[in-house]
Design an enzyme around this catalytic site. Structure first.
Site, mmCIF file in Angstrom:
data_model
loop_
_atom_site.group_PDB
_atom_site.id
_atom_site.type_symbol
_atom_site.label_atom_id
_atom_site.label_comp_id
_atom_site.label_asym_id
_atom_site.label_seq_id
_atom_site.Cartn_x
_atom_site.Cartn_y
_atom_site.Cartn_z
ATOM 1 N N CYS A 98 0.832 -1.193 0.000
ATOM 2 C CA CYS A 98 0.000 0.000 0.000
ATOM 3 C C CYS A 98 0.874 1.253 0.000
ATOM 4 C CB CYS A 98 -0.915 0.007 1.211
ATOM 5 S SG CYS A 98 -2.015 1.446 1.250
ATOM 6 N N GLY A 231 -8.641 -7.286 -8.448
ATOM 7 C CA GLY A 231 -9.222 -6.319 -7.540
ATOM 8 C C GLY A 231 -10.398 -5.590 -8.145
#
Length: 343
Positions: A98, A231
């Site tokens: 991230c 995703g």
């Protein structure tokens, strides 16, 4: 060293902040029984000090489900892994990918690509604390790192600590100069490097992530690596998930949108009775009719009607009816056209 059995990763749905909450995962499970689902990232400090029911609670229908953790303190992460095991999760995953500023300020996420030995220490502590699989999700590097050197250093350090499953987002993360949103698209994909990682370490379970939007692409990747993770495609076009069990796991047929919504209905009803707001669930379902007549009406009804006071399961019925009516009207037009053309 606790060398662990690889979890099931042929197809996984990526953790997405503010998206893959418990209601989203329960809906996705109505579409696929085989995909491995991931939670949103939860920080280690939140797990230790926060409301665990709110942060970690999930429905049994979600299994297999993995908890993704953000953190960089080995002892803290080991404690979190033990908590995850006690809560019945099927896997614990450490986020090393991230790129958000908030995550960087906490010294975890993608910035851990610069500290492979620290990541290995974290993973070893987690693996020694539990019997369930512990895995890593990472980028191929950050900023001006050499991609091959950065990726191989992280993977090899963790492998030496007993980790054998790595989910690799095949892009660098630019921690300076790009937003998290831009980091999902702008850095170029380097699938060949992930393939090279698997060739160099055939004993490891290597899962590829990033920019995968079709079953044709999935088939190509599975010729080189052990699994794929999707995703945004899985979230924005959830009907895609309805094909996963047939195309990748040999199930007899697909799970269509109407079938999935019917399967999800008891969950929605139970959550409404428990006081959960309807929009908390409908927001994850807006793309299920993508490509079908009436898809726009479905989205409008689910968005507008769900926020009205007292809105309940009848909103779902109304939205489904709009699609069925649109499909019937489209079929009638086709039949009329065919009849006219035959005359």
């Amino acid at each position: 060293m606790n060398l662990q059995k690889p979890p099931r990763h042929t197809f996984a749905v990526a953790p997405l902040m503010d998206w893959t909450d418990r209601h989203c995962r329960a809906f996705h499970r109505a579409l696929t029984k085989e995909a491995l689902l991931y939670t949103e990232m939860v920080t280690s400090r939140a797990i230790i000090h926060g409301d665990r029911e709110k942060l970690l609670g999930y429905s049994p229908v979600e299994h297999p489900v993995a908890l993704q953790i953000g953190g960089s303190d080995p002892a803290e992460l080991a404690a979190c892994a033990k908590i995850a095991q006690d809560w019945g999760y099927d896997e614990v995953n450490l986020n090393c990918g991230c790129p958000s500023e908030r995550v960087q300020s906490g010294s975890f996420g993608a910035c851990l690509m610069r500290e492979p030995q620290l990541v290995a220490d974290c993973m070893q502590a987690m693996a020694e604390a539990v019997t369930l699989p512990v895995t890593v999700k990472c980028r191929i590097g950050v900023d001006d790192q050499d991609e091959e050197a950065a990726l191989f250093a992280l993977v090899e350090s963790c492998a030496a600590a007993g980790v054998n499953t790595f989910i690799v987002h095949a892009r660098k993360a630019w921690l300076k100069g790009l937003s998290p949103k831009e980091n999902r698209d702008i850095p170029p994909l380097n699938y060949s490097l992930v393939y090279a990682l698997k060739r160099a370490h055939p004993q490891l379970n290597i899962i590829i992530n990033g920019g995968i939007t079709s079953f044709e692409a999935i088939d190509e990747h599975l010729m080189h690596v052990d699994g794929v993770m999707l995703g945004r495609t899985a979230y924005q076009e959830p009907a895609f998930l309805g094909q996963v069990d047939r195309r990748l796991f040999g199930a007899a047929g697909d799970v269509g949108p109407f079938e999935a919504l019917e399967a999800y209905r008891p969950y929605m009803q139970a959550q409404l009775e428990a006081g959960v707001s309807l929009p908390a669930m409908t927001r994850h379902m807006l793309g299920i009719m993508h490509g079908l007549p009436g898809a726009r009406a479905f989205r409008r009804i689910m968005t507008v009607e769900s926020i009205r006071d007292g809105a309940g399961i009848e909103v779902l019925d109304m939205a489904i009816a709009a699609v069925r009516d649109a499909i019937a009207a489209a079929e009638a037009r086709r039949e009329a056209y065919a009849a006219g053309a035959a005359q």
